[in-house]
Write a protein that holds these residues in place. Structure first.
Motif, PDB file in Angstrom:
ATOM      1  N   LEU A 131     -14.980  43.208  20.874  1.00 13.78           N
ATOM      2  CA  LEU A 131     -16.124  42.942  19.991  1.00 13.78           C
ATOM      3  C   LEU A 131     -17.123  42.000  20.648  1.00 13.78           C
ATOM      4  O   LEU A 131     -16.751  40.987  21.238  1.00 13.78           O
ATOM      5  N   THR A 132     -18.408  42.341  20.500  1.00 12.19           N
ATOM      6  CA  THR A 132     -19.463  41.491  21.060  1.00 12.19           C
ATOM      7  C   THR A 132     -19.886  40.391  20.097  1.00 12.19           C
ATOM      8  O   THR A 132     -20.590  39.460  20.485  1.00 12.19           O
ATOM      9  N   GLY A 133     -19.488  40.504  18.822  1.00 17.73           N
ATOM     10  CA  GLY A 133     -19.892  39.512  17.834  1.00 17.73           C
ATOM     11  C   GLY A 133     -18.959  39.519  16.642  1.00 17.73           C
ATOM     12  O   GLY A 133     -17.741  39.476  16.803  1.00 17.73           O
ATOM     13  N   ASN A 134     -19.513  39.618  15.428  1.00 16.28           N
ATOM     14  CA  ASN A 134     -18.687  39.571  14.217  1.00 16.28           C
ATOM     15  C   ASN A 134     -17.836  40.833  14.075  1.00 16.28           C
ATOM     16  O   ASN A 134     -18.069  41.842  14.733  1.00 16.28           O
ATOM     17  N   SER A 155     -19.916  44.291  11.952  1.00 22.73           N
ATOM     18  CA  SER A 155     -21.050  45.137  12.348  1.00 22.73           C
ATOM     19  C   SER A 155     -21.469  44.999  13.801  1.00 22.73           C
ATOM     20  O   SER A 155     -22.414  45.663  14.228  1.00 22.73           O
ATOM     21  N   SER A 156     -20.810  44.161  14.594  1.00 21.81           N
ATOM     22  CA  SER A 156     -21.223  43.985  15.989  1.00 21.81           C
ATOM     23  C   SER A 156     -20.797  45.184  16.839  1.00 21.81           C
ATOM     24  O   SER A 156     -19.919  45.960  16.460  1.00 21.81           O
ATOM     25  N   ASP A 157     -21.425  45.326  17.990  1.00 19.85           N
ATOM     26  CA  ASP A 157     -21.103  46.426  18.900  1.00 19.85           C
ATOM     27  C   ASP A 157     -19.720  46.228  19.524  1.00 19.85           C
ATOM     28  O   ASP A 157     -19.278  45.102  19.759  1.00 19.85           O
ATOM     29  N   CYS A 158     -19.056  47.351  19.794  1.00 22.89           N
ATOM     30  CA  CYS A 158     -17.838  47.345  20.592  1.00 22.89           C
ATOM     31  C   CYS A 158     -18.232  47.673  22.029  1.00 22.89           C
ATOM     32  O   CYS A 158     -19.061  48.552  22.265  1.00 22.89           O
ATOM     33  N   THR A 170     -18.624  48.678  12.946  1.00 24.53           N
ATOM     34  CA  THR A 170     -18.732  48.399  14.377  1.00 24.53           C
ATOM     35  C   THR A 170     -18.890  49.689  15.176  1.00 24.53           C
ATOM     36  O   THR A 170     -18.011  50.544  15.151  1.00 24.53           O
TER      37      THR A 170
END
Length: 263
Positions: free
Chosen positions: A127-130, A133-136, A174
């Motif tokens: 995960l790039t963020g949360n 909803s963040s991008d994988c 995501t």
């Protein structure tokens, strides 16, 4: 993995808790402060030698560390109090500039079974963020491996057409990344920071045919780097020394499959 340093033992808990110092910190403080409320420079020196592995630490060096902590936390000069409270001690342990993590130094005997060591572990490593909803992406995986993380988690789900496998945080928004991209990035970066084994933990939500497809991807991608146990039931794990430059796969049947079997 590969360090007995107290900071490294707490790396996975990397936060000061509002409830106060961590239990392990309290125990170490009580041991070296001999049950007192303050730790002297000599007691700190012993801790640095016996726990942190700084065998040649002098009294002057211990006093300098103590002065830096006291100046930073209480703005005390070097002529003021020269002892650490429990809170001061925890501040020192979690200060990345005063007590930086070990990079390439190995202070332990690495010939004990793997289960005897702390392992620097990632969670939802893609995960790039949360987590909603963040991008994988494979980018966080690469960064983690370059920081020395030794366990990478991949959540495996069928793609929209059910003919391939994606990595994503299931039942969220995501956007996925293909599993093969993650596997290739792990192979390329697994040992950039450490020669000790990398564990890939697979959270499996796949059908049997897609499981077979991932197994083939893993075999083809890692080849001889893969660790194969000599039997299905190991009495104990091999040592980190024996597992240098090897990839270990950790997985279990998907919950969906287990629920189907139990009904």
């Amino acid at each position: 993995m590969g360090s007995c340093r107290l900071y490294t033992c707490f790396a996975g808990k990397s936060r000061m808790t509002e409830a106060g110092p961590l239990r392990e910190v309290k125990e170490m403080f009580n041991k070296y402060a001999e049950g007192g409320t303050h730790m002297t420079a000599e007691q700190l020196r012993l801790f640095l030698v016996e726990v942190q592995g700084h065998v040649g630490t002098s009294m002057a060096e211990a006093q300098q560390i103590m002065e830096q902590v006291l100046q930073r936390r209480h703005h005390l000069s070097k002529f003021a109090r020269r002892s650490l409270t429990l809170d001061d001690f925890q501040h020192y342990l979690f200060s990345t500039d005063l007590n930086p993590p070990i990079l390439n130094q190995v202070l332990q005997d690495m010939r004990a079974p793997l289960s005897h060591y702390f392992i620097f572990t990632g969670h939802n490593s893609y995960l790039t963020g949360n987590q909603l909803s963040s991008d994988c992406s494979d980018v966080p995986i690469i960064k983690a491996l370059k920081r020395g993380v030794r366990a990478i988690e991949l959540d495996l789900w069928p793609n929209s057409t059910k003919d391939n496998v994606n990595v994503l945080h299931g039942r969220t928004l995501t956007p996925p990344v293909e599993v093969i991209k993650c596997l290739r990035s792990i192979k390329e970066n697994a040992f950039s920071a450490s020669p000790y084994p990398v564990i890939i933990t697979l959270e499996d939500h796949l059908t049997p045919d897609l499981q077979a497809k991932v197994a083939q991807m893993i075999t083809q991608t890692f080849g001889e780097m893969l660790f194969y146990p000599e039997s299905e039931c190991l009495k104990e794990f091999p040592s980190p020394e024996e597992l240098k430059y090897r990839i270990i796969i950790s997985t279990k049947p998907p919950k969906e499959y287990l629920e189907t079997k139990s009904t």
